[in-house]
Design an enzyme around this catalytic site. Structure first.
Site, PDB file in Angstrom:
ATOM      1  CG  ASP D 124      20.578   7.607  40.979  1.00  0.00           C
ATOM      2  OD1 ASP D 124      19.669   8.445  41.094  1.00  0.00           O
ATOM      3  OD2 ASP D 124      20.705   6.634  41.719  1.00  0.00           O
ATOM      4  CE1 TYR D 227      24.737   5.451  46.369  1.00  0.00           C
ATOM      5  CE2 TYR D 227      26.584   5.428  44.858  1.00  0.00           C
ATOM      6  CZ  TYR D 227      25.593   4.753  45.550  1.00  0.00           C
ATOM      7  OH  TYR D 227      25.470   3.395  45.423  1.00  0.00           O
TER       8      TYR D 227
END
Lengths: 233, 233, 233, 233
Positions: D124, D227
């Site tokens: 990520d 996120y």
């Protein structure tokens, strides 16, 4: 109590080996020599680390006779004792080392693994590494491990390579004092772990180029060292 | 409460396995036998280690009947129970062992890995190692693991090789008392880890020469043992 | 505060994953469903574990709408949410599970490693294991991971295999409640580590014989289970 | 005391590296730059981490002259100093980064292993990874490591790939501030460990498909990031 501060230094070096996970139960030990007194302070054999106090340390002469102490010294120290005197000869070492050439020792972990060459990764502490292969030296008595290490270093400066890898055995490490010996042992294990990682995924790994290796070593050693809190230049 | 000190010894051995990272949750256990009473103290099945007290230990007869205890004993102890009596025969063992031949057991880690031979590196505790390959023994009932270990040791001294590796399973370890059994289990795992490191980077590794191995074993065992704090010779 | 005890259960499961070393920073999470309320309690996204309280948990409907909570829920829960309802169908599960079929999730460690088959070593908890290979399923939207897991389990009992390995991703684990889901995740990681050790030194390792595997599984599951502190038979 | 909060930020980032096990003894360090002041706060060279206070941090100019501080700065910071200014050019970075483009650095662990490609598993944080192979760049002076990293990034956004792997050396990591740089270093090590596990049992492992990789990266970066605890969309 003889050699109180040397006993404390030896105890502390032993505890550092425990804190860093280098010993299991009573395996491994560090000891230190006082060249001025001609005595050695040694961890006792088989006493759990958590119970050790300076009092437990055993003081012996250079040929292994107990001078003071209620315990039997670690047999491994007796094993290498006379040879330490040999492979740390006074002429080759700075003064402080001549007065206290101790050595740490511990078992276990990647550094103890089979006698494969370690790809030596940026070892600021070790100019290079030497390995003793047990199949290559006549192993008949206990004294031989120390004697074999001496032969291994007969053309080398033991302070530039303060350890001997021994295949099938824990490495032997040393330094200018017991703390430095323990420090070298911790770093050696750390570097060995990286070498292990490297070999496990790339068995053909080579060492870094010699120039790069020297750059890192000489950053901390010799006349042009620039690392640490010495006087700013 | 029956066998209070044996219960405490068994609890302590179980906690040592936890402290050394050899068990996960309720897996694995150590137990101990009192030959004079003809009873066994066993960890209860499925009770978290952090809740265990001496009271939780279950006392059973030699054939597994609960004598005292509010809990069901670990089934793995019942599994190996009758065979322990066989492979620790009184004649072959020193007195203390005859009175309390317990065994520790735990799961996980390198020692549990596939049935490859371990390059046995300086094992002061183990004269050699024996492995049970599940494909080689008829596995029909629970009792068979213990019986198979018995057959494996029928020509060997179980106190010179205080463990059985079982492929696809945790090893079984034992000793003169529960503490020694746990100690042996910890050392076996440590040695197995070194063997794993060795095999991972050098799959063709051989064991050390037999002479060297014997030197280390005999340094701590038999009439000429020199390690530890016994009377200085 | 809605679902106070479910929030506490979810928090505790998340903390268990931290204690067991299965999560790093804010990666991974556990959540739980209340079938009677039709709500889910979810760890918030991106909040450090050490700051979490039951208050931080987010309560959502079954289709992911926030019902109560000051934080955004973990996106990974939204990702798999609708599919969990599918692959834990009420008919196949015991009552308690029907009321709370949660699932734990975490990243990292050997279980996340490439999609190689794991030699399944004595897995008391897992009748077998299933792996999702990302190259084999059409990955176009987030919902697809959950849907792909559903397809993977369409002919299997998800409670007998309470995890899905996903190549290149952390596994997804579940259980009768959040604690059991976390427990299964810890055990899966532990077993994966042993499989890793095995494959690293013996890449041709096969699983144990099916009979032996079944014996271990059935010792703890089904009508003839004998492990733990149930009523003695 | 100059730059008090920057000193505290640098100290905290260094301590985070210690807590996460990324440094041994005095190896490795994190530092931070204040673009508005034109100063850098640097960990002193060779001082044990457990003794460090904000006072120990050394403040230097951008070309390495000590402005305030009783200690010699870590030589590694001087090493890469001028190049950091180059490979974090103001135009390419968000405002906050332009004001404080620091970088963390640490030694050891799998990320330091030989220059093999890492199978990049769901990173990520890292759009991709770049490796500097020492045999491919002329290594004559200390400044060259930084200069070589600059050349490596001359066509890339250093904030999308906030680390440079250096074969035979620890990686260099950076971020919008010292905390993020340390965070990236921890995550890189974690991902490297997973890559190591993968390569150790499957040396032919490929990276995940680019689409899947992008999905994970873009979940946390860019205009469509979803996120964390930003405003709910």
């Amino acid at each position: 109590m003889l050699l109180k501060s040397l006993r404390e230094e030896v105890l502390e070096a032993n505890l550092e080996l425990v804190r860093r996970g280098l010993v299991l139960y009573t395996f491994g030990n560090a000891s230190a020599i006082s060249r001025t007194d001609g005595f050695v302070a040694i961890k006792p054999s088989g006493v759990p680390y958590e119970q050790l106090t300076p009092h437990h340390m055993v003081v012996t002469t250079l040929d292994g006779k107990v001078v003071e102490g209620d315990f039997r010294p670690s047999s491994i120290c007796q094993l290498t004792f006379s040879s330490i005197g040999n492979f740390l000869p006074s002429a080759a070492l700075p003064t402080r080392t001549r007065n206290s050439p101790p050595r740490g020792r511990r078992r276990g972990g990647p550094s103890r693994v089979s006698g494969l060459p370690m790809p030596t990764i940026s070892m600021d502490r070790f100019q290079s590494l030497k390995t003793l292969h047990p199949r290559k030296w006549p192993e008949t008595t206990r004294e031989n491990t120390g004697a074999a290490i001496c032969r291994l270093f007969k053309d080398s400066d033991p302070m530039a390579i303060p350890a001997a890898l021994v295949a099938g055995h824990a490495p032997f490490c040393w330094g200018a004092n017991a703390a430095e010996a323990a420090h070298n042992a911790v770093i050696l294990e750390y570097v060995a772990r990286m070498s292990y990682y490297t070999l496990a995924i790339h068995s053909e790994s080579k060492s870094l180029p010699r120039e790069l290796h020297d750059k890192h070593y000489l950053r901390k050693h010799g006349d042009n060292a620039s690392y640490g809190q010495g006087p700013t230049r």
